[in-house]
Each structure stands twice: as structure tokens, then as C-alpha cells.
Design an enzyme around this catalytic site. Sequence first.
Site, PDB file in Angstrom:
ATOM      1  N   LYS A 245       0.853  -1.198   0.000  1.00  0.00           N
ATOM      2  CA  LYS A 245       0.000   0.000   0.000  1.00  0.00           C
ATOM      3  C   LYS A 245       0.883   1.240   0.000  1.00  0.00           C
ATOM      4  CE  LYS A 245      -4.119   1.724   2.386  1.00  0.00           C
ATOM      5  NZ  LYS A 245      -5.195   1.373   3.318  1.00  0.00           N
ATOM      6  N   HIS A 279      -4.499   1.030  -3.995  1.00  0.00           N
ATOM      7  CA  HIS A 279      -3.355   1.239  -3.105  1.00  0.00           C
ATOM      8  C   HIS A 279      -2.167   1.958  -3.719  1.00  0.00           C
ATOM      9  CE1 HIS A 279      -4.296  -1.852   0.281  1.00  0.00           C
ATOM     10  NE2 HIS A 279      -5.265  -0.983   0.066  1.00  0.00           N
ATOM     11  N   HIS A 303      -6.688  -7.423  -5.413  1.00  0.00           N
ATOM     12  CA  HIS A 303      -7.813  -6.866  -4.677  1.00  0.00           C
ATOM     13  C   HIS A 303      -8.421  -5.839  -5.603  1.00  0.00           C
ATOM     14  CE1 HIS A 303      -7.197  -7.815  -0.133  1.00  0.00           C
ATOM     15  NE2 HIS A 303      -7.408  -8.877  -0.867  1.00  0.00           N
ATOM     16  N   ASP A 311     -10.044   7.733  -1.037  1.00  0.00           N
ATOM     17  CA  ASP A 311     -10.614   6.446  -0.615  1.00  0.00           C
ATOM     18  C   ASP A 311     -10.213   5.358  -1.598  1.00  0.00           C
ATOM     19  OD1 ASP A 311     -12.264   4.580   0.819  1.00  0.00           O
ATOM     20  OD2 ASP A 311     -13.561   4.650  -0.927  1.00  0.00           O
ATOM     21  N   ASP A 313     -11.515   2.281  -1.630  1.00  0.00           N
ATOM     22  CA  ASP A 313     -12.426   1.138  -1.577  1.00  0.00           C
ATOM     23  C   ASP A 313     -13.856   1.397  -2.025  1.00  0.00           C
ATOM     24  OD1 ASP A 313     -10.571  -0.866  -0.230  1.00  0.00           O
ATOM     25  OD2 ASP A 313     -10.430   0.846   1.101  1.00  0.00           O
ATOM     26  N   ASP A 343     -12.200  -6.079  -3.110  1.00  0.00           N
ATOM     27  CA  ASP A 343     -11.983  -5.401  -1.826  1.00  0.00           C
ATOM     28  C   ASP A 343     -12.577  -3.998  -1.878  1.00  0.00           C
ATOM     29  OD1 ASP A 343     -11.178  -4.519   0.616  1.00  0.00           O
ATOM     30  OD2 ASP A 343      -9.031  -4.451   0.173  1.00  0.00           O
TER      31      ASP A 343
HETATM   32  C1  RNT Z   1      -6.490  -2.243   3.379  1.00  0.00           C
HETATM   33  C2  RNT Z   1      -6.332  -3.429   2.501  1.00  0.00           C
HETATM   34  C3  RNT Z   1      -6.936  -4.689   3.020  1.00  0.00           C
HETATM   35  C4  RNT Z   1      -8.292  -4.477   3.656  1.00  0.00           C
HETATM   36  C5  RNT Z   1      -8.968  -5.740   4.078  1.00  0.00           C
HETATM   37  C6  RNT Z   1     -10.147  -5.489   4.949  1.00  0.00           C
HETATM   38  O1  RNT Z   1      -6.102  -1.082   2.804  1.00  0.00           O
HETATM   39  O2  RNT Z   1      -6.814  -3.155   1.236  1.00  0.00           O
HETATM   40  O3  RNT Z   1      -6.980  -5.620   2.025  1.00  0.00           O
HETATM   41  O4  RNT Z   1      -9.145  -3.762   2.823  1.00  0.00           O
HETATM   42  O5  RNT Z   1      -8.058  -6.579   4.645  1.00  0.00           O
HETATM   43 ZN    ZN Z   2      -6.929  -4.773  -0.155  1.00  0.00          ZN
END
Ligand code: RNT
Ligand code: ZN
Length: 454
Positions: A245, A279, A303, A311, A313, A343
Amino acid sequence: MALHRPSPTSNPNMSPANTSIEMAFQLANERYSSVGVDVDSALKKIATIPVSLHCWQGDDVGGFENSGNEIGGGLAVTGRYPGKARTADELRADIQFALSLIPGTHRLNLHASYAETNGRRIERNELTPSHFQNWIHWAREQKLGLDFNPTYFAHEKAADGFTLAHPDRGIRQFWIEHGIACRHIAAAMGKAQGTPCVNNIWIPDGMKDSPIDRKIPRAILTESLDLIFAEPLPATHIIDAVECKLFGLGSESYVVGSHEFYLGYAITRQKVLCLDAGHFHPTETISDKISSVLAWVPQLLLHVSRGVRWDSDHVVILTDELQAIAQELVRGSFLDRVHVGLDFFDASINRIAAWVIGTRCMLKALMMALLEPISMLRQFERDGDFTSRLSMLEEIKTLPFGAVWDWYCLTSGVPAGPAWMEQVREYERTVLSLRDSSLASSPPGSVPGSGLAR
Ligand code: RNT
Ligand code: ZN
């Protein structure tokens, strides 16, 4: 074209809507054939690609420890849409329902914080496969493969933002033991289900402001990871992955497990690297990293997510980048070396719809990629005919992809087109709305009493 299905006229029981889907499919099939694309083999292939659905969309990354700890770790879930799963049984029911609206056979990605401990507090370093028996049993019944993740957040020992790279030996020992416990749990899952369980390590460790020492935490993390991975476990049971990340909320200036750190770690230890689409720098994409990284690591975990400003996600939708990711997997013949996981977490919309939207979009992107006339495009490129390459890439964007997708849904026994949302509304009325008795938890703009957003 080899059709192993009824022709439009051969099945008198087809509803008019289904008949029109079938007729549109037949025409689409002809259009794709005219550019040399074998639709049947694309349909066969898509049905073999599992997408690992992340359990944590269903309850806002809450888990079932009920310890009262904040999620932390830089993970932020916003929104208060009613009806989130409060128990493992509710979460399983919701996942089962979501899967009934998604074509194909998929997997479920669990976090350690979703252990079932009968109301007892079990420390994370003491978790065992027995705390996941219900999940394992249910997954077997549902023919779902399980993947797994240790949970390095929402815990008092992670409250200062450090876990495996913690300067305190005792605290990091606790987290090392959690990592070891989780590998055993993942291996037990893999053994029980007959396909390896991908066990992905993500830690939040980092700093809000510029650190003086960027070096020592990384040396400590290397040491901790090596201890976690010290015990060899069968490759048929577990696949170890590490997730990088660039920055998180509260770790804007420094993340110990950066891309370069984990890339080097994964190459030298021949571990699987996890690339999360959210990330990286906002203008950086993971699609171009896939073939680079796969030159050096054995496998990748994705992911798939959608970053929006800070953000990482948002719910996955059919963006250019999603298509680019799928194209890379197909064009590079990487599908057997890449585990596709999702994810994202959004608490501002129906959580089941979020899963269905994201997963259906992932599959749409894969199917679009499978419907490309790849050998023709390759030939143009080899010939240096970049004009033809560009014109063909633009022309195929308007081929009748939707007709093939609808047909895939129909023949997979899931709703074609937007009809699935009707079922989600019904589930919301009959199941989810009963979970929230107080109107105070309704989101702004919701219809009073119904749990439905306008
Ligand atoms: C966090 C990561 C990780 C989480 C999960 C919940 O930045 O992306 O994968 O989102 O483990
Ligand atoms: Zn992730």
C-alpha cells in the site's frame, strides 16, 4: 458455430423476455464470429473463473469479536444504510443471496475477525481452525472455496498503528503469533475444501507524518514475516500472499509495507504479491503492473477495488481500468496465475447490491476481454499496423457484448439485466428491514419504515 443450446424456436416454454434474450444472443454470436471471435469458448472460459467475494462488504468490516475497538488501521467505512449483517448466520445468508444473483462459481474471502467463538473472547494469537468450523461447513455445502486474511486492525494492540513492525518486541510477537495461527487456519480450510486457500497478509503499519527512521521498521517487518512463514505448509492447502500500500488514512507519510518493500519480499521469498487497485498513487494503475510483476513472482492476488480521491475502496464498476485489468489477465494468459479477489466497502447503499454490482462488473470485464479478437489484434501489432489495431479496438467496443452477457446470466440461472435489483428490494423488505427496528438508523433520503433509499 457450435450451439449446444436450444434454438429460439425449439423451446416453447421460453418466456417472451427470454426468447428475445436468446434471439439477441444469436445475432450477437454472428457479429462476433464475423471478427473471428469464438463466443462459445468465451462462455465456457468465463464459467471457470472464480472471483473471491470479500465477506467484509456485508457488515462494514465489523467482524464478530464485539470488542468495542474501532476499525482503525486507516480503514474508513462511511454511510449508515440499514440492514447490515449482525451475526455470522446473517452474513452467510446475505452472501448466499448475493451469490444467487451472480453467474458462475465463486469463492469467499474471510477475515480472522469473523471467527465464531460462542461469545467467548479468544485472543487473535489463539485462534484455531475450530473457530471457523461453521464457515468451513457452510462453504462446503455451498460449493464455495474459502480464502483467508489475518486481521491486523480493530484491536488494542494495533491502536498505535503498528503491528508486525512494532518497536515493542512483545506486541510484535503477539502479531507474529496471529500470523502463524492464521496460516494454520487457512491451511485447514484448503485441506477441507480441496483447493488451496489464499492467505493474504495486510498490515496497517505506518505514520501520519514524516518519520526519521524509515529503515528499521522495514527491517523488523522482514524479520516478522520470515518468522510467520518459517513453517512450510503444503502448497495444495495454502498460498501465502502479502499486500502492499502506498498510503492510508493516518499513514499518509509512510507505510512500512510499501509496493517496493513487498515486491522485493515476494520475489526473494517467492510469495504471492497482492496488488490492490486502490493502493497506489491516484493516477497510477495496476493493469500495467500485472505482466511486470508476474515476470518475477509465481502468482498474483488482485484486490479489485476502485479508488476515488483518498478512498481506496469504492464499489467496483465497469471503468476503463477494470477493463484494462481483465484484458491483461486474458491477453497475457495469466488467469491460472492470478487470484481475482474483490476489496471494497460501502455502507451508504444496500450492501448486498454492492457485492452484486461489483462482482457482476468484474465478470463483465472478464467476459469483454474474452470476446476480443486477440490474435487479429496481435497480428496488426506484429505487422506494425497500429492504425488497424486502434480502429479495431474502437470498433469492438460497440459490438453487442450485452447480449452475450444476458445470455450467460440466463443460462447460468441468474437474472439477466437489471432484474436482479427487484430481488434485492424484496430481500430488503422481507429480511434486512427487520434487522433495524429504529428509524434513527435510516440514511438521509430513505423511505420511512421501508428501509429503502429513494
Ligand atoms: C487495506 C487493505 C486490506 C483491507 C482488508 C479489509 O487497505 O486493502 O486488504 O481492505 O483486509
Ligand atoms: Zn486490499
